[in-house]
Scaffold this active site. Structure first.
Site, mmCIF file in Angstrom:
data_model
loop_
_atom_site.group_PDB
_atom_site.id
_atom_site.type_symbol
_atom_site.label_atom_id
_atom_site.label_comp_id
_atom_site.label_asym_id
_atom_site.label_seq_id
_atom_site.Cartn_x
_atom_site.Cartn_y
_atom_site.Cartn_z
ATOM 1 N N LEU A 1 0.854 -1.179 0.000
ATOM 2 C CA LEU A 1 0.000 0.000 0.000
ATOM 3 C C LEU A 1 0.891 1.230 0.000
ATOM 4 O O LEU A 1 1.997 1.207 0.548
ATOM 5 C CB LEU A 1 -0.905 0.021 1.241
ATOM 6 N N ASP A 2 0.413 2.312 -0.591
ATOM 7 C CA ASP A 2 1.148 3.566 -0.504
ATOM 8 C C ASP A 2 1.335 3.949 0.959
ATOM 9 O O ASP A 2 0.515 3.599 1.816
ATOM 10 C CB ASP A 2 0.391 4.695 -1.221
ATOM 11 N N ARG A 3 2.377 4.694 1.233
ATOM 12 C CA ARG A 3 2.665 5.100 2.620
ATOM 13 C C ARG A 3 1.471 5.792 3.270
ATOM 14 O O ARG A 3 1.139 5.528 4.435
ATOM 15 C CB ARG A 3 3.889 6.029 2.640
#
Length: 483
Positions: free
Chosen positions: A175-177
């Site tokens: 997942l994106d940060r």
């Protein structure tokens, strides 16, 4: 019996085995990790660390300083020039200079005094655990793997710190940060590889929930704009006809008008100058916010964020794709042109340095100026040990965005995991609204219809060669974003 003369071996220098390039060892690897919980943040005390990386394909033929100046945003170019001159950046274990041209197989090592950004102190939630796999609920603002300025403040290292130094977590998806939600962490190689094959083979359906500006259209909305990476350094992606194929299905779960967010609208006390300013902000006409269910049918980087921006309803606190200072008053809606890419990259590059990286939601007068002042940016101070510029602590609004991976489901029906709706997706206090997803707003229904339609198109193509034709009904209430 005759004798046969055997020719002598050709004389010359014997082949010399070339050992692999040396790897510089990190000066220290503190254990327990130097975490500090303070003001709702998890901080890491500065420490010395060595990065080792092989030359990437896009670096070949480029000079050493050019690579650092174009690929890494952590520190200014002057720092990297000085580090190369001082020998804290080396190539294949040997002193290099700024103009050293990189080639395939080269190992770059960079030893520095590392300052990690703080992340939320919110613990990693456990959705499910068995002998092979852990299903977690990742908090927003924490990267999955060590990367860039983050190392110990990553999901992998946080789980290792919790379960033991020798434990090796194996993330199966990423997942994106800034995104929160469902992640799979394998305990062994076999289940990790098996789930990875499922995800890569697109036999796993993923559903996200997002909070976007304005009143999102009703019905099924499909955006199939291709997505292209514009700047690897800044992590910027845009809708581009020449990009990679991408498709996302959206379905509105709820809409909350502006008056429901903070009570009745206040009296207009703006000055004439402020009214003129606001008249140029076209996003101001998109009042209130919507909760939207998102079903990505492909897995491009920032796909949901880019598609929502293109549709004209970006995630309301997205510091990149909902940023008027970067994209202008239209916020990039319907823009698939490359005409302004250089200007956009330049403006985005300044965010978090001399300006506060803020989404348009934080331009609003209703938001306290306190949040803006607390946003992470350079303080003007420098570290006494390494002379690196110091950043202020991030504000609460910078620790994540309104995008949550809510559900993962095996299309073969073997498993499914989901979380509750995050707090920001629930109805405002005193307002009626859905507290959980409903069957009527499930985008998976349309996904099945699209798959059936695509399968039908294949059958028609095959049947046409045989002089036959099958009729497949199109999905109902389908609104496709142009392009």
């Amino acid at each position: 019996m005759s004798l046969v003369a055997i020719p002598e071996s050709p004389k010359g220098k014997p082949e010399v085995f070339e050992p692999p390039p040396p790897v510089v060892t990190t000066p220290c690897d503190p254990w327990p990790r130097p975490y500090l919980l303070e003001d709702g943040l998890r901080k890491v005390a500065p420490y010395h660390y060595t990065y080792n990386t092989y030359c990437k394909e896009r670096w070949r033929g480029k000079e050493l300083l050019e690579i650092f100046a174009t690929e890494f945003r952590d520190r200014p170019q002057e720092y990297y020039k000085d580090a190369i001159d001082r020998g804290t950046v080396v190539v294949n274990g040997k002193i290099a200079d700024a103009k050293t041209v990189m080639k395939n197989g080269d190992m770059i090592s960079h030893t520095l005094h590392r300052h990690e950004p703080p992340v939320t102190a919110q613990p990693i939630g456990i959705v499910h655990e068995d002998d092979d796999m852990i299903v977690i609920n990742k908090p927003p603002g924490i990267p999955v793997h060590p990367a860039g300025r983050y190392n110990y403040n990553s999901v992998v290292e946080l789980m290792r710190a919790d379960r033991g130094y020798g434990w090796n977590p194996m993330p199966c998806n990423r997942l994106d940060r800034l995104t929160s939600g469902i992640m799979f962490v394998g305990k062994h190689a076999k289940p990790t590889e098996e789930l990875g094959r499922q995800i890569k083979g697109r036999t796993v359906k993923k559903e996200y929930v997002a909070r976007v500006i304005g009143k999102f259209p009703e019905g099924d909305v499909v955006c199939d704009q291709p997505v292209m990476q514009i700047s690897p350094k800044l992590g910027l992606n845009r809708a581009r006809a020449s990009g990679k194929d991408a498709r996302t299905i959206f379905k509105r779960l709820a809409y909350y008008p502006a008056a429901t967010q903070n009570g009745p609208p206040p009296d207009d006390i703006r000055t004439e100058k402020e009214k003129i300013r606001d008249s140029k902000m076209e996003w101001k006409d998109k009042t209130g916010y919507s909760i939207v269910r998102c079903l990505p049918l492909t897995g491009r980087t920032h796909q949901i964020r880019v598609h929502l921006q293109f549709i004209g309803h970006p995630i309301s606190n997205d510091p990149i794709y909902c940023n008027q200072r970067v994209f202008g008053p239209m916020l990039g809606a319907g823009d698939d042109s490359s005409d302004h890419d250089e200007d956009i990259i330049s403006r985005l590059n300044r965010m978090g340095k001399d300006q506060v990286a803020e989404a348009l939601a934080y331009h609003d007068e209703m938001v306290e100026e306190y949040n803006k002042k607390k946003a992470e940016k350079m303080t003007g101070q420098k570290c006494e040990i390494c002379d690196a510029p110091l950043y202020s602590d991030p504000g609460a609004h910078e620790l994540g965005i309104y995008l949550h991976a809510r559900r993962y489901e095996c299309m073969e029906g073997r498993w499914a995991y989901e979380t509750k709706l995050p707090d920001w997706a629930l109805p405002p206090e005193g307002v009626q609204g859905p507290t959980k997803p409903t069957t009527e707003t499930d985008p998976l229904r349309l996904a099945h219809a699209i798959e059936k339609l695509q399968l039908g198109e294949k059958k028609i193509a095959i049947a046409s060669n045989r002089g036959k034709s099958d009729h497949i009904e199109p999905p109902e209430s389908l609104w496709v974003m142009p392009g």
